[in-house]
Design a protein around this motif. Structure first.
Motif, mmCIF file in Angstrom:
data_model
loop_
_atom_site.group_PDB
_atom_site.id
_atom_site.type_symbol
_atom_site.label_atom_id
_atom_site.label_comp_id
_atom_site.label_asym_id
_atom_site.label_seq_id
_atom_site.Cartn_x
_atom_site.Cartn_y
_atom_site.Cartn_z
ATOM 1 N N ASN B 200 72.581 50.272 71.643
ATOM 2 C CA ASN B 200 72.347 49.428 72.804
ATOM 3 C C ASN B 200 71.305 50.049 73.728
ATOM 4 N N TYR B 201 71.601 51.247 74.169
ATOM 5 C CA TYR B 201 70.664 51.999 74.999
ATOM 6 C C TYR B 201 71.035 53.473 74.946
ATOM 7 N N VAL B 202 70.077 54.309 75.295
ATOM 8 C CA VAL B 202 70.380 55.725 75.508
ATOM 9 C C VAL B 202 69.883 56.128 76.890
ATOM 10 N N ILE B 203 70.615 57.056 77.478
ATOM 11 C CA ILE B 203 70.156 57.682 78.720
ATOM 12 C C ILE B 203 69.788 59.110 78.341
ATOM 13 N N VAL B 204 68.505 59.406 78.455
ATOM 14 C CA VAL B 204 68.006 60.730 78.114
ATOM 15 C C VAL B 204 68.034 61.590 79.375
ATOM 16 N N GLY B 205 68.967 62.524 79.422
ATOM 17 C CA GLY B 205 69.039 63.436 80.560
ATOM 18 C C GLY B 205 68.252 64.700 80.246
ATOM 19 N N VAL B 206 67.394 65.092 81.180
ATOM 20 C CA VAL B 206 66.582 66.297 80.972
ATOM 21 C C VAL B 206 66.691 67.193 82.202
ATOM 22 N N GLY B 207 67.001 68.449 81.955
ATOM 23 C CA GLY B 207 66.989 69.434 83.036
ATOM 24 C C GLY B 207 65.966 70.509 82.701
ATOM 25 N N ILE B 208 65.033 70.751 83.592
ATOM 26 C CA ILE B 208 64.046 71.825 83.373
ATOM 27 C C ILE B 208 64.172 72.815 84.520
ATOM 28 N N SER B 209 64.469 74.053 84.165
ATOM 29 C CA SER B 209 64.563 75.083 85.200
ATOM 30 C C SER B 209 63.139 75.488 85.565
ATOM 31 N N ALA B 210 62.580 74.800 86.531
ATOM 32 C CA ALA B 210 61.161 74.965 86.860
ATOM 33 C C ALA B 210 60.940 76.157 87.790
#
Lengths: 321, 321
Positions: B200-210
């Motif tokens: 149906n859908y995906v939620i792409v969660g991204v965390g970058i320790s910038a």
């Protein structure tokens, strides 16, 4: 208005009430009385109508109640928490909401009527009041995401085994429609939620056209759909059917957890009307043809093409050429 | 209190304000002033402190704003709708809510701070204010449910290619952790929703320790985690990084839609630090060992065991023996 009408009949059990009496009591026209009677009939009330005498209430619609469900339920987990509603948009929506708020495995949502019942592929699902079984069950199996379609087939097997006791000719059309004499009698919608490669939960939506009469179907469905009442000629006990299905589902679910997909696949193959037949498959790319030869470990359908290739279909709408 | 302090410094740009002055203005002790300065430093404010002179504000924290994102964004679809927040529990939760209310493909949710950031396998994700990129992107690919893990690998490739421009040593640990010198610099959480056998859908969660500094990590993470700031010795432009990632993601997503998983798999294999190595895998059944030899068409990891068998892992936590 309908409520006052029912009250009047209940206060006069076994007695004929004339249209004139009723129109006076309800302060409306005799045509309006007739319309209310018709709408009550649609809800499952049965009236005897005799010229000059009027109407007599024969039967009030059967309702599924919590006590009778719990009294008959033989499961350990499934259906041990029951949420019973008179009218909902969709039992699936309610179940999703409940899971988001922490509902556990086995939670059962069941409603007398769905105003926006959902079927496969975004279609509507006809769910008139008191006529069918419209329910959703929460499962939280610890399986990898790609195995989810196995659950779809598992639910189809549980439902087919349940319904076979009432109409032996029922069979499974891949992946999970239940047909009697080519007509749809029950459907499954399995909505799942996953986190990375792990399944989080599934909401198993089941619709069983239990006590619908031919006139309950709109014209465009009458040729394609049937019900247990139509097949058997008598209404069935919906609460008993719910309890039987949940027990079948629990047994297969435990078998699946212990022994994996292999035994489920064997059962599905024994109950399907899709394999070893010529089929059409409607996909986003168009309609294709071939002979359905097997399902694979992911529950996908393998179809032998006229040119000798075997093509794997993960989704699609199967029909007859 | 912190706000009034910032206001005071902004009204006196380039000027030293003594602890005594500040404590009078704010009507609090000098120790309290020092504590507020420390907490502002944690939010990204930089102060020069000189004995006898006091404090001077050098820099206010960089913030990601909608205008600068849109000005630099080169994508067609991804990030064309941006929901920017100061503080959320989790950008994933917000994105789910938005999708339920009709948000379309490419919708980007981004927050300066997450109070309940989620990582893989139910873990927390450290998301301090203004220090990293905490975001979620909505995708609605028309693919069969069992292919979903391919997207997990696709996102890892997009993220790895983006980060490589800033720290070349970054590599992918199966399935989707990004490591530099064995330390985690970025993570992905892909939450998906499916209906029967269709995604149906995906939620792409991204965390970058910038721009996290060593002192931003709690003791138990300091050995396991790193940031772009720590690796490069200078802060990075977060908005530019967001835009670059979205462009990489869009390019790969289109490649995937056109040509399927094969090219994505090749790219993933070129960027991984997991294959051809001895690995441990922590699963629900315990810790197992072997040599990671390949990934399959479903994104699963194939591991050669000491006894000669090859075992397929659909999920699990990879480590070093």
């Amino acid at each position: 208005m309908n409520e006052r009408l029912v009250q009047l009949f209940k206060q006069n059990q076994g007695v004929f009430l004339s249209g004139e009496q009723l129109s006076k009591e309800l302060n409306c026209s005799r045509t309006a009385v007739w319309k209310h009677i018709q709408s009550l009939r649609k809800e499952g009330f049965e009236f005897e109508a005799v010229p000059k005498l009027g109407y007599r209430l024969l039967q009030v619609p059967e309702r599924i109640d919590q006590a009778s469900l719990l009294a008959r339920l033989q499961t350990r987990t499934l259906g041990r928490t029951i949420k019973l509603y008179d009218e909902v948009d969709s039992t699936q929506n309610i179940a999703h909401e409940l899971v988001r708020n922490g509902a556990g495995e086995g939670t059962l949502v069941i409603a007398e009527q769905q105003t926006k019942g959902r079927g496969r592929m975004g279609r509507n699902w006809l769910s008139p009041k008191g006529k069918g079984i419209w329910m959703s069950v929460v499962l939280k199996p610890e399986i990898p995401l790609p195995f989810t379609p196995q659950l779809t087939l598992l639910v189809a097997v549980a439902l087919c085994r349940t319904i076979r006791k009432l109409t032996p000719e029922v069979g499974i059309k891949w992946p999970n429609d239940l047909l009697v004499r080519g007509k749809k009698i029950s459907g499954i919608l399995l909505e799942s939620s996953a986190e990375d490669e792990r399944l989080n939960y599934v909401i198993v939506g089941v619709g069983i056209s239990a006590n619908l009469k031919e006139e309950d179907y709109p014209d465009d469905l009458r040729e394609k759909a049937t019900s247990l009442l139509i097949e058997r000629g008598e209404p069935i006990d919906r609460a008993a059917l719910v309890c039987d299905f949940l027990l079948q589902l629990e047994d297969l679910y435990e078998l699946y957890r212990d022994q994996g997909f292999a035994p489920i696949r064997t059962l599905w193959e024994a109950l399907t009307v899709t394999l070893q037949r010529k089929v059409t498959i409607q996909t986003a790319q168009g309609i294709e043809e071939g002979t359905a030869v097997a399902i694979d470990d992911m529950g996908a359908l393998l179809v032998a093409k006229p040119d000798g290739r075997t093509v794997t279909y993960f989704s699609g709408d199967v029909g007859q050429p």
